[in-house]
Design an enzyme around this catalytic site. Structure first.
Site, mmCIF file in Angstrom:
data_model
loop_
_atom_site.group_PDB
_atom_site.id
_atom_site.type_symbol
_atom_site.label_atom_id
_atom_site.label_comp_id
_atom_site.label_asym_id
_atom_site.label_seq_id
_atom_site.Cartn_x
_atom_site.Cartn_y
_atom_site.Cartn_z
ATOM 1 C CB CYS A 131 -0.926 -0.026 1.223
ATOM 2 S SG CYS A 131 -1.965 1.432 1.332
ATOM 3 C CB CYS A 134 -0.696 2.488 4.011
ATOM 4 S SG CYS A 134 -2.182 1.834 3.279
ATOM 5 C CG ASP A 135 3.084 1.142 4.425
ATOM 6 O OD1 ASP A 135 2.580 1.588 5.473
ATOM 7 O OD2 ASP A 135 2.911 -0.029 4.030
#
Ligand code: NAP
Length: 303
Positions: A131, A134-135
């Site tokens: 992701c 997300c990261d």
């Protein structure tokens, strides 16, 4: 007992919630993660009508709010047993008891498909991620790579340009699968595309330090120094545990045009369904149809 239980709170499940509640039904949505599904993890959505650009989080948060306003109940828990036969469907959850409903809409979506490279799961959180939104920010000023040639891979690579010192896009062929617009955008970006290339090894412990890659045309191997490796090698349907529901050979739920599955009173919508175009707009359309038909089904049961 609810009239309709919806499995999954992505765009398909949330749209089904809106339509079912507006159809006068009592509705529970069961979700085992944060609401919004994969769409919520998309940085910018540029092809949902009415919004030139909107973050996936904002778009799906609006859908959740709309459901809540209509009285849809959200159960955030993991279904452990799903019994879909008969007039009363039962969804047992880990901590919230059993949700009973007359009809069920399966909108569980899809999950990232692992690449299958050695040590992939060991390095998850240690440089390997599924992701980018997300990261990505963890890799500010550092080199990263994305593998895949679809819309997700290209979007991820373009998103990661914001943070990373260098972004590599590693694709096993010499042409992208992504939309023309995204392909054009990445061609004009600073992303370095490694064509005809596969990742054979993840090097580094406890954190990723480099990738070993192989050019499939020349057979030549080389090392790419990266701190982050984002896998965008497609998705697999989240259809485990759907006992008795007819699936295709890849695990996608089979439905007719009205979103009916092979089980009476059970419908499916969105990315978990076998279909040709997986987008937020088609998930929403599926959700509307599934709910419309579930409302009719429950109405006939009650008559
Ligand atoms: P996808 O379209 O299935 O693409 C997966 C990519 O990974 C392909 O390029 C594939 O290569 C590559 N791949 C698969 N297995 C691999 C392996 N073992 N080694 C190396 N490469 C591998 O998946 P996606 O990009 O996640 O998209 C999924 C669906 O969501 C699609 O329908 C997509 O259109 C949709 N989506 C749409 C948007 C948007 O409209 N903005 C954004 C994201 C996703 P090949 O090309 O050689 O098969």
């Amino acid at each position: 007992m609810y009239d309709i239980a919806i499995l999954g709170a992505g765009p398909a499940g949330l749209t089904a919630g809106i339509y079912a509640a507006r159809g006068g039904m009592s509705v529970a949505v069961i979700e085992n993660q944060a609401p919004g599904g994969q769409a919520a993890l998309t940085a910018e959505i540029e092809n949902y009508p009415g919004f030139e650009t909107i973050s996936g989080f904002d778009l799906t948060a609006r859908m959740v709010a709309q459901c809540e306003k209509l009285g849809v109940v959200f159960v955030y828990d993991n279904p452990t047993e799903i019994a879909l036969n008969g007039d009363v469907k039962k969804i047992t959850t880990a901590y919230s008891g059993t949700v009973e409903a007359r009809s069920v809409i399966i909108a569980t979506g899809a999950l990232p498909r692992p690449l299958g490279v050695p040590r992939e799961s060991e390095l998850l959180g240690g440089g390997v991620s599924y992701c980018a939104t997300c990261d990505g920010a963890f890799f500010r000023g550092k080199p990263v790579a994305v593998v895949g040639g679809g819309n997700t891979a290209v979007e991820d690579a373009l998103y990661l340009e914001r943070f990373a010192s260098e972004v590599y896009l590693i694709h096993r062929r010499d042409a992208l699968r992504a939309d023309a617009l995204l392909s054009d955008r990445v061609a004009k970006s600073t992303v370095k595309i490694l064509w005809d290339t596969v990742v054979t090894d993840l090097v580094g412990a406890p954190r990723l330090q480099s990738l070993t890659v192989k050019n499939v045309r020349t057979g030549e191997t080389s090392s790419v120094r990266v701190d982050g490796f984002f896998i965008a090698a497609g998705r697999k349907p989240a259809s485990d545990g759907l006992t008795g529901v007819a699936l295709d050979e890849s695990g996608y739920v089979l439905t007719d045009d009205e979103m009916r599955t092979n089980i009476a009173g059970v419908f499916a919508a969105g990315d978990v369904r076998r279909k040709s175009l997986r987008q937020v707009v088609t998930a929403a359309a599926d959700g509307a149809l599934a709910a419309e038909n579930a409302v009719k089904y429950v109405g006939a049961l009650k008559a």
